[in-house]
Structure formats: C-alpha cells, structure tokens
Design a protein around this motif. Structure first.
Motif, mmCIF file in Angstrom:
data_model
loop_
_atom_site.group_PDB
_atom_site.id
_atom_site.type_symbol
_atom_site.label_atom_id
_atom_site.label_comp_id
_atom_site.label_asym_id
_atom_site.label_seq_id
_atom_site.Cartn_x
_atom_site.Cartn_y
_atom_site.Cartn_z
ATOM 1 N N ASN A 1 22.230 45.877 55.758
ATOM 2 C CA ASN A 1 23.475 46.505 55.306
ATOM 3 C C ASN A 1 23.326 47.125 53.924
ATOM 4 O O ASN A 1 22.974 46.431 52.965
ATOM 5 C CB ASN A 1 24.601 45.472 55.280
ATOM 6 C CG ASN A 1 24.906 44.883 56.644
ATOM 7 O OD1 ASN A 1 25.224 43.719 56.764
ATOM 8 N ND2 ASN A 1 24.797 45.690 57.698
ATOM 9 N N ALA A 2 23.600 48.454 53.843
ATOM 10 C CA ALA A 2 23.531 49.176 52.569
ATOM 11 C C ALA A 2 22.309 48.708 51.778
ATOM 12 O O ALA A 2 22.422 48.289 50.628
ATOM 13 C CB ALA A 2 24.813 48.951 51.756
ATOM 14 N N PHE A 3 21.140 48.816 52.392
ATOM 15 C CA PHE A 3 19.943 48.113 51.934
ATOM 16 C C PHE A 3 19.616 48.356 50.465
ATOM 17 O O PHE A 3 19.531 47.415 49.673
ATOM 18 C CB PHE A 3 18.758 48.498 52.820
ATOM 19 C CG PHE A 3 17.487 47.776 52.492
ATOM 20 C CD1 PHE A 3 17.439 46.400 52.456
ATOM 21 C CD2 PHE A 3 16.324 48.482 52.230
ATOM 22 C CE1 PHE A 3 16.254 45.725 52.153
ATOM 23 C CE2 PHE A 3 15.139 47.826 51.936
ATOM 24 C CZ PHE A 3 15.105 46.442 51.902
ATOM 25 N N PHE A 4 19.416 49.608 50.071
ATOM 26 C CA PHE A 4 19.026 49.879 48.686
ATOM 27 C C PHE A 4 20.071 49.350 47.701
ATOM 28 O O PHE A 4 19.740 48.721 46.697
ATOM 29 C CB PHE A 4 18.833 51.374 48.451
ATOM 30 C CG PHE A 4 17.702 51.999 49.226
ATOM 31 C CD1 PHE A 4 16.828 51.224 49.979
ATOM 32 C CD2 PHE A 4 17.508 53.365 49.201
ATOM 33 C CE1 PHE A 4 15.787 51.808 50.685
ATOM 34 C CE2 PHE A 4 16.474 53.968 49.912
ATOM 35 C CZ PHE A 4 15.615 53.176 50.661
ATOM 36 N N ALA A 5 21.358 49.616 47.995
ATOM 37 C CA ALA A 5 22.429 49.175 47.099
ATOM 38 C C ALA A 5 22.522 47.653 47.069
ATOM 39 O O ALA A 5 22.736 47.056 46.002
ATOM 40 C CB ALA A 5 23.754 49.787 47.540
ATOM 41 N N SER A 6 22.360 47.012 48.217
ATOM 42 C CA SER A 6 22.441 45.552 48.271
ATOM 43 C C SER A 6 21.295 44.900 47.512
ATOM 44 O O SER A 6 21.480 43.872 46.847
ATOM 45 C CB SER A 6 22.437 45.089 49.732
ATOM 46 O OG SER A 6 23.584 45.563 50.410
ATOM 47 N N VAL A 7 20.106 45.499 47.600
ATOM 48 C CA VAL A 7 18.967 44.976 46.847
ATOM 49 C C VAL A 7 19.246 45.078 45.343
ATOM 50 O O VAL A 7 18.962 44.151 44.578
ATOM 51 C CB VAL A 7 17.673 45.734 47.217
ATOM 52 C CG1 VAL A 7 16.543 45.384 46.256
ATOM 53 C CG2 VAL A 7 17.267 45.398 48.649
ATOM 54 N N GLU A 8 19.810 46.203 44.909
ATOM 55 C CA GLU A 8 20.133 46.376 43.492
ATOM 56 C C GLU A 8 21.186 45.367 43.037
ATOM 57 O O GLU A 8 21.089 44.799 41.940
ATOM 58 C CB GLU A 8 20.628 47.802 43.240
ATOM 59 C CG GLU A 8 19.593 48.895 43.450
ATOM 60 C CD GLU A 8 18.467 48.860 42.429
ATOM 61 O OE1 GLU A 8 18.597 48.134 41.412
ATOM 62 O OE2 GLU A 8 17.453 49.560 42.638
ATOM 63 N N GLN A 9 22.184 45.111 43.861
ATOM 64 C CA GLN A 9 23.219 44.145 43.489
ATOM 65 C C GLN A 9 22.669 42.732 43.443
ATOM 66 O O GLN A 9 23.087 41.918 42.610
ATOM 67 C CB GLN A 9 24.383 44.241 44.483
ATOM 68 C CG GLN A 9 25.208 45.511 44.334
ATOM 69 C CD GLN A 9 26.320 45.597 45.345
ATOM 70 O OE1 GLN A 9 26.124 45.308 46.534
ATOM 71 N NE2 GLN A 9 27.507 45.996 44.905
ATOM 72 N N GLN A 10 21.737 42.430 44.340
ATOM 73 C CA GLN A 10 21.130 41.104 44.329
ATOM 74 C C GLN A 10 20.245 40.926 43.100
ATOM 75 O O GLN A 10 20.207 39.846 42.491
ATOM 76 C CB GLN A 10 20.311 40.895 45.612
ATOM 77 C CG GLN A 10 19.632 39.540 45.726
ATOM 78 C CD GLN A 10 20.611 38.378 45.719
ATOM 79 O OE1 GLN A 10 21.783 38.558 46.068
ATOM 80 N NE2 GLN A 10 20.158 37.203 45.336
ATOM 81 N N ALA A 11 19.537 41.990 42.722
ATOM 82 C CA ALA A 11 18.634 41.903 41.570
ATOM 83 C C ALA A 11 19.393 41.867 40.250
ATOM 84 O O ALA A 11 18.914 41.286 39.269
ATOM 85 C CB ALA A 11 17.672 43.094 41.577
ATOM 86 N N ASN A 12 20.578 42.484 40.209
ATOM 87 C CA ASN A 12 21.370 42.549 38.976
ATOM 88 C C ASN A 12 22.776 42.013 39.251
ATOM 89 O O ASN A 12 23.630 42.737 39.768
ATOM 90 C CB ASN A 12 21.438 43.987 38.465
ATOM 91 C CG ASN A 12 22.188 44.104 37.148
ATOM 92 O OD1 ASN A 12 22.735 43.123 36.641
ATOM 93 N ND2 ASN A 12 22.218 45.301 36.591
ATOM 94 N N PRO A 13 23.045 40.761 38.906
ATOM 95 C CA PRO A 13 24.360 40.162 39.185
ATOM 96 C C PRO A 13 25.532 40.946 38.603
ATOM 97 O O PRO A 13 26.652 40.872 39.125
ATOM 98 C CB PRO A 13 24.258 38.770 38.533
ATOM 99 C CG PRO A 13 22.790 38.468 38.517
ATOM 100 C CD PRO A 13 22.126 39.787 38.279
ATOM 101 N N CYS A 14 25.286 41.731 37.541
ATOM 102 C CA CYS A 14 26.361 42.515 36.932
ATOM 103 C C CYS A 14 26.886 43.605 37.870
ATOM 104 O O CYS A 14 27.987 44.136 37.662
ATOM 105 C CB CYS A 14 25.882 43.160 35.633
ATOM 106 S SG CYS A 14 25.488 41.968 34.325
ATOM 107 N N LEU A 15 26.106 43.948 38.900
ATOM 108 C CA LEU A 15 26.503 45.007 39.827
ATOM 109 C C LEU A 15 27.242 44.474 41.056
ATOM 110 O O LEU A 15 27.793 45.257 41.830
ATOM 111 C CB LEU A 15 25.276 45.800 40.293
ATOM 112 C CG LEU A 15 24.486 46.536 39.206
ATOM 113 C CD1 LEU A 15 23.250 47.190 39.813
ATOM 114 C CD2 LEU A 15 25.357 47.580 38.512
ATOM 115 N N ARG A 16 27.252 43.163 41.215
ATOM 116 C CA ARG A 16 27.850 42.585 42.417
ATOM 117 C C ARG A 16 29.359 42.780 42.427
ATOM 118 O O ARG A 16 30.036 42.603 41.420
ATOM 119 C CB ARG A 16 27.504 41.100 42.516
ATOM 120 C CG ARG A 16 26.012 40.857 42.697
ATOM 121 C CD ARG A 16 25.665 39.387 42.707
ATOM 122 N NE ARG A 16 24.212 39.199 42.611
ATOM 123 C CZ ARG A 16 23.623 38.031 42.430
ATOM 124 N NH1 ARG A 16 24.363 36.929 42.331
ATOM 125 N NH2 ARG A 16 22.310 37.960 42.344
#
Length: 422
Positions: free
Chosen positions: A25-40
């Motif tokens: 699901n929304a792979f690139f964006a989800s990976v970025e949110q997982q790597a940076n909690p500020c983006l979640r």
C-alpha cells in the motif's frame, strides 16, 4: 515442478489453482513514513529530483485530498496545500522490496515479482502445509507488518487476472477472496477498466460497442472482437469471463529479456548538446555494464528523448555487429542524437539495446580492440567491487551524481532486470 513436489500445480487442474496477489500500500510513501515518524499520519508525496517532477506516489492521507500518482507538483499542492514533498530514496525502496520478496518464498517457491511492490504467488501446493489461502494471507500480512511496519492488500482467486482484481477491491490493508462460484456474479458489476491489461485506448474502442462491464465483454461475440482487435480479441473475450491460464513464473523460469536499457529524468531541462552527450555517455555505460555482467550483446540501439512539454519519441538503428561495449553503444546513440534537430529542451533521455544475443565474452583478435576489451573488463572489476562509477570515463568524473533516478516497472530484485539505483 512435477512428481511428489508438494508445491507443484498438477497439470489439468489449472482452474483449481489458488493464486495470491500482494500489493504493497502506497509503498514509497509508506516506507518514508515508517523511516521518519514525523511523517506518520501526514499527507506526503514522494517525488523525484526536488522541484521538478510529477508525484510518484502519495500517502493515503494525501490521497484523501485528491493527490494522485502522475500529478504535477503544483496541481498536487493546489489540491492539498499542506502536502509534504519527500525526495525519492530508491536504494531504500529496492532494499525493502528485495527483503519482502525473499520472505514470500517462505510460503511457496512459485513467486513472480510483478513490480517493485507487487507479486503473484501460486499457493496451490502450499495449501497442504498452511491449510488455506486466507491463512497464508493473514500470516503474510502479519510478518510484513512486524518486520517492516508496512501494510499490504491481498487478493486470492483461481487465477492471476482475478487475484489482481481482488487485491484492488479493499485498500489499504485489505484481503479479498474470490471463489470460483462467485466469479460470474462478480463480473456483472465490474467495469472493464478494473481489469489489468485493458488500458484507456482499449476501453474507448470497446465502449463504441457498448461494452463497459466485464460481463458485457464476456457475452460479446468473439468473431467481432477478433475482427476489430486481431489476435487479442479472443483474450479479451476470456478476460470478460474471468478466465486466465497464465502461470505464476518464478524468476529462474522467466523468459529471456528482450532489451537492456536505462533512462533518466534530468533535474532541469537540458539545452546544451554537450550536457546531453555527457548524460548519454553515462547511460551507455550503465547499459553496457549491465549487459556485460549478464553475458548479453545487442545489435539495435534505441535513443528515447522526452521534451519539456512531455512530447516523447524514439530513434533506433541496427548495427552490423553485436556489442555490449559502452563506448560503441554511446557512439551509436550519439549518432542518433546528432541526427535530431532538437525542437525543445530535453527533460528525459534513454538508451536501450535490443536484438539481444546471450553469449560468453570473447576477446577480439586484433591488438587495439583487445586492449579496449581488457580495459573495459578491468573497469567492470573495480566497479563491481567498489560500486557504480568508481572508475569511469574522464568526461564523467566531475559530472552529476550517477545512478538511475527512476525505478522502471521492469525492475526485478535479481537478474538482468535489476538496476542499481541512486
């Protein structure tokens, strides 16, 4: 696979298969949110080079505002003023993708990587071990959530066509099962645009016959479809019925690729031919090195150019001899480029070799060519050990950062379709 192999799919039981399609699901964006909690929990969009590209993918928070893949940045910002743009991290995405695809082999050896964030699995033989396709799906989702902090949507059906359709039905984090007895009633209400393989052009052509749903396509006379669409008319008819006998093909059984290529979208539109030629040399080296690594040579060289207004065209020429030498690929592509009167600044450039021949490397007979081949081999050895462009052509030493900026849909975790990305 045959015999007593618990994972084999018995011949003659093609309609009794259990096929699973996994879609991150929304792979690139989800990976970025997982790597940076500020983006979640925030609306984010992954883009290419900062300041000039389209939306590669958007988080579900951004999608709620209408932000879509392929949108230009100013359009996305207009739809969602608080949108956070994140520059793509291709190395991270490909690393996680490879890890997920490797994990899928714990459930069956019959895994076909469809793209960086999608895969098909044939679970027919695995049911003896795991009990049901649904149980496999729940285990798979739990593992991906635990190890990577990511969600996926899964579809399970008797074939690949329906499994992919099922995975699209519930997003994000969905699980949809289509049983054989449910296929006919389901397709009564499914628009043809939902089927993988039916694009906008085919949709418009079918609409002229009043065909908008899968059931209408399945009931339409095959002879008319064949007359209009040629050999794919029969396939379209079968798609309308929800039929698809295509197997899940693991990487080691896949057909040989028909081309090796690279393209790049520039950070800024290029106007000076000297700059374009520099990038052309870089792309030729990337193509040549990957071809040499896998023992492939090609006869036809294709150059692709995209202008600033997204007008895209290709030129190609067929050489008298096969090659995988970067300098020869570059010279051939440069001749194609020099034959074009560039009407606009260039946004994207691509180089590809086709008419491939798989063969072992053989040193040239004559001295000068032998020295060039040995020098190329030495460069490859160093770059294999220390990374892309550790040793390169002098004109590229002071150039921009090397590496592919876009992950091609043809990317695979292993083999000749694997591309080293920046």
């Amino acid at each position: 696979m045959t015999g007593n192999d618990p994972f084999s799919t018995p011949q003659g039981r093609i309609h009794d298969r259990t096929i699973l399609h996994l879609d991150m699901n929304a792979f690139f964006a989800s990976v970025e949110q997982q790597a940076n909690p500020c983006l979640r929990g925030k609306p984010i969009a992954v883009v290419g080079a900062a300041g000039r590209t389209v939306i590669l993918t958007a988080s579900y928070e951004a999608r709620a505002f209408g932000v879509k893949t392929g949108m230009r940045i100013h359009e996305a910002k207009a739809a969602c003023p608080d949108l956070i743009l994140v520059t793509t991290n291709n190395r991270l995405y490909t690393h996680i993708s490879r890890s997920i695809m490797a994990m899928l082999h714990d459930f069956t050896p019959l895994v076909e990587v469809f793209s960086i964030d999608e895969a098909f699995l044939d679970l027919t033989g695995s049911l003896r071990l795991f009990g049901s396709g649904e149980r496999v799906a729940h285990l798979m989702k739990a593992r991906i959530r635990h190890h990577f902090g990511l969600s996926c949507s899964i579809g399970i059906a008797p074939n690949k066509l329906l499994a992919k359709l099922a995975s699209e039905m519930k997003k994000p984090d969905g699980l949809t099962l289509i049983r054989p007895e449910e296929v006919a009633s389901l397709l009564e209400r499914v628009p043809i645009r939902e089927l993988c393989g039916i694009g906008a052009t085919t949709q418009r052509a079918l609409a002229r016959y009043g065909i908008t749903t899968c059931s209408e396509l399945g009931r339409f006379p095959v002879d008319i479809l064949t007359r209009h669409f040629g050999v794919i008319g029969e396939r379209l008819h079968r798609m309308g019925l929800g039929e698809d006998d295509s197997p899940v093909v693991p990487a080691e059984e896949a057909e040989e690729v028909k081309s090796v290529g690279h393209s790049t979208t520039f950070d800024r539109d290029m106007e000076r031919r000297e700059d374009i030629h520099c990038w052309l040399l870089q792309l030729a080296e990337m193509v040549g090195r990957r071809a040499r690594r896998h023992g492939v040579m090609g006869k036809t060289v294709t150059l692709t150019v995209r202008y600033a207004d997204f007008t895209t065209f290709s030129r190609q020429t067929t050489r008298s001899t096969l090659t995988n030498r970067s300098d020869e690929i570059y010279r051939t592509a440069a001749e194609l480029l020099d034959s074009i009167d560039l009407a606009q600044p260039v946004r994207l450039l691509g180089v590809r070799i086709t008419n491939l021949c798989y063969q072992g490397e053989q040193l040239p007979l004559f001295g000068a060519e032998r020295k060039k081949a040995l020098a190329t081999c030495a460069m490859d050895s160093v770059n294999n050990r220390y990374g892309e462009f550790a040793v390169t052509f002098g004109s590229l030493v002071d150039g921009e950062k090397k590496g592919s900026k876009v992950i091609s849909p043809a990317w695979r975790p292993e083999g000749i379709q694997r591309v080293e990305v920046g």
